[in-house]
Scaffold this active site. Structure first.
Site, PDB file in Angstrom:
ATOM      1  N   HIS A 270       0.867  -1.193   0.000  1.00  0.00           N
ATOM      2  CA  HIS A 270       0.000   0.000   0.000  1.00  0.00           C
ATOM      3  C   HIS A 270       0.892   1.228   0.000  1.00  0.00           C
ATOM      4  O   HIS A 270       1.953   1.249   0.585  1.00  0.00           O
ATOM      5  CB  HIS A 270      -0.906   0.005   1.241  1.00  0.00           C
ATOM      6  CG  HIS A 270      -2.101   0.881   1.068  1.00  0.00           C
ATOM      7  ND1 HIS A 270      -2.061   2.229   1.285  1.00  0.00           N
ATOM      8  CD2 HIS A 270      -3.347   0.606   0.637  1.00  0.00           C
ATOM      9  CE1 HIS A 270      -3.248   2.747   1.035  1.00  0.00           C
ATOM     10  NE2 HIS A 270      -4.050   1.792   0.626  1.00  0.00           N
ATOM     11  N   ASP A 327      -7.843  -5.246  -0.443  1.00  0.00           N
ATOM     12  CA  ASP A 327      -8.288  -6.094  -1.562  1.00  0.00           C
ATOM     13  C   ASP A 327      -7.953  -7.560  -1.390  1.00  0.00           C
ATOM     14  O   ASP A 327      -8.419  -8.393  -2.172  1.00  0.00           O
ATOM     15  CB  ASP A 327      -7.655  -5.576  -2.866  1.00  0.00           C
ATOM     16  CG  ASP A 327      -8.211  -4.216  -3.220  1.00  0.00           C
ATOM     17  OD1 ASP A 327      -7.417  -3.267  -3.360  1.00  0.00           O
ATOM     18  OD2 ASP A 327      -9.446  -4.090  -3.297  1.00  0.00           O
TER      19      ASP A 327
END
Ligand code: SDX
Length: 392
Positions: A270, A327
């Protein structure tokens, strides 16, 4: 500065705008909507209540929530001519471009695209919040070649979306409360996330005074990229390829680390979280309860859990601070609910809509607080004279 707390996360000189909607501390794995920790909202709130909070800044009273819910329920139906739009797309169309086109088309049916007075902005807010589940469900039905269903005002927001997605004209849709609640929580967890790619797109497009529908339609396209919202689809494709190709988790991790190709551990890493994404931790809890409902999903879950375990104990990933993001587990749950992989990013868009709208409203309400015209570092040729064709 909020009260006596200065939430300076150290990006003052690189920030593209100011916002009072979402606070993230990537190192500590903290995510708050309007100051409320995501863990408490996921446990105690609903998606519509959290949407109200993200949009208006405060948790609603029961009367405010009832009025908000009523305004949205009343607008879920779409114009018959707009329903025809879905029929022009080939059945194999990915639902994300279909959804973006439908949102753009929706703007031609509304007069709330003209002007930015509070009444019109609120009308567009309610209309888009109301119609996106319908457009999303119709994008799905189009891919199946199935007839679409009208919304049922007696149902909740989430129930309506599930029934329009999976219900048929011939039989009653049977609700599963665990699935309904899990989807409610997943949408809460996606509601906003500061200046991610798609939200910054919505703000940038809106900064030209393009209307809300045009800005959100652009945001849908930004979200579709596999490094952003498209990652939930890419995670499932990665897990299925490991299962179907019969390769071990260790071999797959080796391919990622060797970097021979662009293989990445999808659902990991991320730009901001250099710790465990707090949303992934919550989603993982729901994964167990939902995945038991679908044959074969637990095999993919086992691969996911093995990948996570391996990565969390592998120097390559630990040194690069690569942890599961939002996700990594969502796709497994969506698949267990019965959605095909190409609907996963549509579900991400459904969850992110209140955040996109809230960020657009924040900019419209304070035109000085917008993503201005970005500049660049020029690295091209220095000035030179035109060369006639016969001397090239
Ligand atoms: C979302 O911004 C948001 O808030 C987005 C989002 C939201 O709610 O809106 O949170 C939603 O988009 C989540 C991210 C979903 N995308 C994926 O899961 C795709 C896989 N992840 C990577 O593409 C990547 O991690 C990013 C794009 C998400 C973040 O990349 P970074 O932090 O900019 O890291 P980088 O590209 O600079 O890479 C740093 C190093 C590199 O290795 P070295 O060059 O140092 O040797 O880490 C490696 C990268 O190769 N790396 C990965 C990796 N992610 C980064 N290696 C393997 N697998 C990965 N997933």
């Amino acid at each position: 500065t909020t009260g006596d707390t200065t939430y300076d996360n150290g990006f003052a000189n690189t920030a593209v705008c100011k916002s009072a909607i979402t606070y993230i501390d990537g190192d500590a794995g903290v995510l708050q909507y309007r100051g409320y920790p995501i863990e408490q909202l996921a446990e105690k709130s609903t998606f519509l209540e959290t949407s109200y909070l993200v949009l208006y800044g405060e948790l609603p009273t029961q009367t405010e929530l009832d009025e908000f819910t009523q305004k949205i329920s009343r607008h879920m139906v779409i114009d018959e001519r707009l329903r025809e739009l879905f029929r022009i797309f080939p059945r194999r169309s990915h639902p994300m471009p279909v959804l973006s086109a439908a949102i753009t088309a929706l703007s031609t049916f509304s007069t709330d695209t003209i002007g930015f007075d509070a009444e019109r902005v609120d009308a567009a807010t309610h209309r888009l919040m109301a119609k996106l589940p319908t457009l999303a469900a119709y994008s799905f039905k189009n891919s199946l070649g199935s007839p679409t269903l009208w919304p049922d005002y007696s149902l909740s927001y989430i129930e309506n979306f599930l029934r329009m997605s999976f219900g048929t004209v011939t039989e009653q849709y049977e609700f599963d409360d665990e699935v309904t609640r899990a989807l409610d929580v997943l949408l809460i967890l996606h509601a906003d996330h500061e200046q991610n790619c798609s939200t910054s797109t919505v703000r940038l497009v809106g900064s030209s005074q393009a209307n809300l529908y045009a800005s959100v339609s652009a945001g849908v396209h930004a979200l579709s990229g596999p490094l952003h919202g498209g990652a939930n689809q890419a995670v499932l494709e990665m897990l299925a390829s490991i299962r179907d190709d019969g390769i071990s988790v260790a071999d797959y991790m080796g391919r990622v680390k060797d970097k021979k190709d662009t293989t990445k551990l999808m659902g990991f890493g991320h730009r901001i979280y250099k710790n465990y994404d707090p949303r992934a931790a919550i989603i993982k809890k729901h994964a167990d309860s939902i995945l038991g409902k679908r044959e074969g999903s637990d095999q993919l879950l086992d691969i996911a859990l093995e990948l996570e375990e391996a990565a969390l104990n592998d120097d390559y990933f630990v040194e690069r601070k690569l942890y599961p993001n939002v996700d990594f587990y969502t796709g497994l749950i969506y698949q267990a609910m019965g959605f095909p992989v190409d609907m996963f990013t549509v579900l991400f868009a459904l969850g992110r809509l209140p955040g996109w709208i809230a960020q657009w409203r924040e900019m419209v309400n304070d035109p000085t607080n917008k993503i201005g015209r970005p500049r660049q570092i020029y690295v091209g040729e220095t000035e030179r004279a035109y060369v006639p064709m016969d001397r090239r």
